[in-house]
Motif scaffolding. Structure first.
Motif, short mmCIF file in Angstrom:
data_model
loop_
_atom_site.label_atom_id
_atom_site.label_comp_id
_atom_site.label_asym_id
_atom_site.label_seq_id
_atom_site.Cartn_x
_atom_site.Cartn_y
_atom_site.Cartn_z
N ASP A 1 0.82 -1.21 0.00
CA ASP A 1 0.00 0.00 0.00
C ASP A 1 0.86 1.26 0.00
O ASP A 1 0.47 2.29 -0.57
N ARG A 2 2.03 1.18 0.62
CA ARG A 2 2.92 2.35 0.68
C ARG A 2 3.48 2.71 -0.69
O ARG A 2 3.70 3.89 -0.99
N VAL A 3 3.75 1.70 -1.52
CA VAL A 3 4.50 1.95 -2.75
C VAL A 3 3.67 1.87 -4.03
O VAL A 3 4.12 2.32 -5.08
N SER A 4 2.49 1.30 -3.98
CA SER A 4 1.65 1.22 -5.18
C SER A 4 1.13 2.61 -5.56
O SER A 4 0.92 3.47 -4.69
N THR A 5 0.91 2.83 -6.84
CA THR A 5 0.34 4.09 -7.28
C THR A 5 -1.02 4.31 -6.63
O THR A 5 -1.77 3.35 -6.41
N LYS A 6 -1.34 5.55 -6.33
CA LYS A 6 -2.62 5.86 -5.68
C LYS A 6 -3.74 6.10 -6.68
O LYS A 6 -4.93 6.08 -6.33
N ALA A 7 -3.39 6.31 -7.94
CA ALA A 7 -4.40 6.56 -8.97
C ALA A 7 -3.92 5.96 -10.29
O ALA A 7 -2.71 5.88 -10.55
N ILE B 1 -1.25 -3.01 -16.24
CA ILE B 1 -0.24 -3.37 -15.26
C ILE B 1 -0.81 -3.10 -13.87
O ILE B 1 -1.19 -1.97 -13.57
N ILE B 2 -0.88 -4.14 -13.06
CA ILE B 2 -1.32 -3.97 -11.68
C ILE B 2 -0.07 -3.67 -10.85
O ILE B 2 0.83 -4.51 -10.74
N ASP B 3 -0.04 -2.49 -10.27
CA ASP B 3 1.16 -1.97 -9.62
C ASP B 3 1.18 -2.36 -8.14
O ASP B 3 0.48 -1.77 -7.32
N PHE B 4 2.04 -3.31 -7.80
CA PHE B 4 2.26 -3.70 -6.40
C PHE B 4 3.54 -3.06 -5.84
O PHE B 4 3.91 -3.31 -4.70
N LEU C 1 -1.90 0.76 -19.40
CA LEU C 1 -2.67 1.36 -18.32
C LEU C 1 -2.14 0.79 -17.01
O LEU C 1 -2.12 -0.43 -16.83
N ILE C 2 -1.72 1.65 -16.10
CA ILE C 2 -1.21 1.22 -14.81
C ILE C 2 -2.27 1.52 -13.76
O ILE C 2 -2.78 2.65 -13.69
N VAL C 3 -2.62 0.51 -12.96
CA VAL C 3 -3.69 0.68 -11.97
C VAL C 3 -3.19 0.32 -10.58
O VAL C 3 -2.27 -0.48 -10.41
N PRO C 4 -3.80 0.93 -9.54
CA PRO C 4 -3.41 0.60 -8.16
C PRO C 4 -3.71 -0.86 -7.84
O PRO C 4 -4.57 -1.49 -8.45
N TRP C 5 -3.01 -1.38 -6.84
CA TRP C 5 -3.12 -2.80 -6.54
C TRP C 5 -4.50 -3.20 -6.03
O TRP C 5 -4.90 -4.36 -6.19
N ARG C 6 -5.25 -2.28 -5.48
CA ARG C 6 -6.58 -2.60 -4.97
C ARG C 6 -7.67 -2.54 -6.03
O ARG C 6 -8.84 -2.75 -5.72
N THR C 7 -7.33 -2.26 -7.27
CA THR C 7 -8.33 -2.15 -8.33
C THR C 7 -9.09 -3.47 -8.48
O THR C 7 -8.48 -4.52 -8.67
N PRO C 8 -10.43 -3.46 -8.40
CA PRO C 8 -11.20 -4.71 -8.51
C PRO C 8 -11.05 -5.36 -9.88
O PRO C 8 -10.82 -4.68 -10.89
N GLY D 1 -13.06 -4.25 -17.31
CA GLY D 1 -13.74 -3.18 -18.02
C GLY D 1 -12.82 -2.33 -18.87
O GLY D 1 -13.27 -1.61 -19.77
N LEU D 2 -11.53 -2.39 -18.60
CA LEU D 2 -10.54 -1.67 -19.42
C LEU D 2 -10.21 -2.42 -20.70
O LEU D 2 -9.44 -1.93 -21.52
N ARG D 3 -10.76 -3.60 -20.88
CA ARG D 3 -10.60 -4.44 -22.08
C ARG D 3 -9.13 -4.72 -22.39
O ARG D 3 -8.63 -4.41 -23.48
N PRO D 4 -8.42 -5.32 -21.43
CA PRO D 4 -7.00 -5.59 -21.65
C PRO D 4 -6.76 -6.74 -22.61
O PRO D 4 -7.51 -7.72 -22.63
N ASP D 5 -5.70 -6.63 -23.39
CA ASP D 5 -5.22 -7.76 -24.18
C ASP D 5 -4.27 -8.62 -23.35
O ASP D 5 -4.04 -9.79 -23.68
N GLY D 6 -3.72 -8.04 -22.31
CA GLY D 6 -2.83 -8.77 -21.41
C GLY D 6 -2.77 -8.06 -20.07
O GLY D 6 -3.01 -6.84 -19.98
N ILE D 7 -2.44 -8.80 -19.04
CA ILE D 7 -2.37 -8.25 -17.68
C ILE D 7 -1.03 -8.63 -17.07
O ILE D 7 -0.64 -9.80 -17.10
N LEU D 8 -0.33 -7.63 -16.52
CA LEU D 8 0.98 -7.87 -15.92
C LEU D 8 0.91 -7.58 -14.42
O LEU D 8 0.43 -6.52 -14.01
N LEU D 9 1.38 -8.53 -13.63
CA LEU D 9 1.44 -8.40 -12.18
C LEU D 9 2.88 -8.07 -11.81
O LEU D 9 3.79 -8.86 -12.08
N THR D 10 3.09 -6.92 -11.19
CA THR D 10 4.46 -6.46 -10.97
C THR D 10 5.08 -7.02 -9.70
O THR D 10 4.45 -7.72 -8.91
N ASN D 11 6.32 -6.64 -9.52
CA ASN D 11 7.05 -6.88 -8.27
C ASN D 11 6.45 -6.03 -7.15
O ASN D 11 5.62 -5.14 -7.40
#
Length: 366
Positions: A155-161, A174-177, A195-202, A208-218
């Protein structure tokens, strides 16, 4: 000025203070890289940690604005044998000492880092405090022993928006952890619409963003501290090609029913050998993690082990048997480190193309 590292086991290491005059407390870990101290300090996965560099001379090529992995350093302290306060490199803009002063990060130099590293290898990672006064050593030790490890590191390091880096290629969410800039750079340079999204994004919002791929970060800390992320990954599995890196690798294992365990002292460095079991090839890799996937927990998960660590046999890669999802424990973006495994980003993009040709693009529910 003297400064001391006090460990929770009561040991004390004395050295010279450099950088900020602040004190700091965190998990003491070691990194075996010879270079890359700027990327290491700014890697969000080091949030809440005091980093010991095993290579004796640190800071000799200075600091450059292009080499940060995040907007601000995440490590809370740095311990070295020798800190160079007069760097020599044509790209250098300032010294490591100046950076630490500016960012409020205390450093400790003149320490026998070999001895300290051996202590960590023997006892496992230890909580420690960098202090400017040793009068209350017993009190410091008692506080370290009873203070629980923080559980809000992601929560400290993930993007807030959410934010975007538009491109003409496939859309990658990209789900930013605690994402390193190097990961984003590798995706962008392949032309993706990012598109980079916060880690809590449902999960439903991500779909709904219609991704072709999803990346889970470090990211930092224990993967079990973010159970919401495990549920999100479980929902996303099979909806679009999925690629997990480091913490993202551990979250994929948990989402599929596997387990993760804390390692005695982790893997941190740019020189860890890994074998690709699918090709038989060996790679030198950059790593930074204190938890690993338990291989005995994978029997009924639908996951195959694709990579193993040559040094200790730990799981370094996974691939799902049914869905286009794979992950690696190491860092293929190599910042810092060898670029042997950069092809894994190409594999991710190839998976998106294959998924699209099969008529399953834009995150259809399996």
């Amino acid at each position: 000025m003297k400064r001391w590292l006090v460990l929770e086991n009561g040991e004390v290491f004395e050295g010279e203070a450099f950088g900020s005059e602040n004190e700091a407390e965190g998990e003491v870990v070691f990194n075996t890289s010879m270079t890359g101290y700027q990327e290491i300090l700014s890697d969000p996965s080091y949030c809440g940690q005091i980093v010991v560099m095993t290579y004796p001379l640190i800071g000799n090529y200075g600091i450059h604005r292009d080499d940060f992995e995040a907007m601000a350093p995440a490590a809370c302290g740095l311990i070295v044998k020798e800190a160079a306060d007069q760097p020599s490199h044509w790209k250098s803009e300032r010294s490591l000492v100046d950076l630490l002063k500016e960012k409020g990060i205390p450093g400790l130099a003149g320490v026998d880092t070999r001895r300290l590293t051996k202590r960590i290898r023997t006892h496992g990672t230890l909580k420690g405090r960098l202090t400017n006064a040793l009068a209350n050593k017993e009190k410091i030790v008692a506080e370290l022993r009873r203070r629980p490890a923080p559980r809000d590191l992601v929560d400290r390091v993930s993007t807030k928006a959410p934010y975007a880096s538009p491109g003409a290629g496939p859309r990658v969410v990209i789900i930013d952890f605690g994402m390193k800039k190097g990961i984003l750079r590798e995706v962008i340079r392949r032309g993706a619409d990012v598109l980079i999204v916060p880690w809590r994004t449902p999960a439903e919002e991500i779909l709904g963003l219609r991704p072709d791929g999803i990346l889970l970060t470090n990211g930092p800390g224990d993967p079990k501290d973010v159970p919401e992320a495990v549920r999100t990954v479980r929902r996303l599995l099979g909806c679009a090609p999925l690629f997990g890196i480091c913490l993202g690798h551990q979250l994929l294992a948990l989402a599929c029913g596997g387990n993760t365990v804390k390692m005695p002292f982790g893997h941190r460095g740019a020189n860890h050998p890994v074998k690709d079991l699918t090709t038989g090839r060996f790679f030198m890799t950059s790593q930074n993690h204190g938890y690993a996937v338990d291989p005995d927990s994978l029997a009924d998960t639908g996951l195959d082990v694709t990579h193993i660590n040559i040094n200790d046999g730990t799981v370094e890669g996974l691939a799902h048997k049914e869905w286009p999802a794979f992950s690696v424990q190491f860092h293929p973006e190599a910042a810092p480190g060898p670029e042997d495994s950069g092809h894994l980003f190409d594999r991710f993009f190839e998976a998106m193309i294959t998924f699209r040709k099969a008529g399953k693009s834009h995150a259809e529910t399996p």
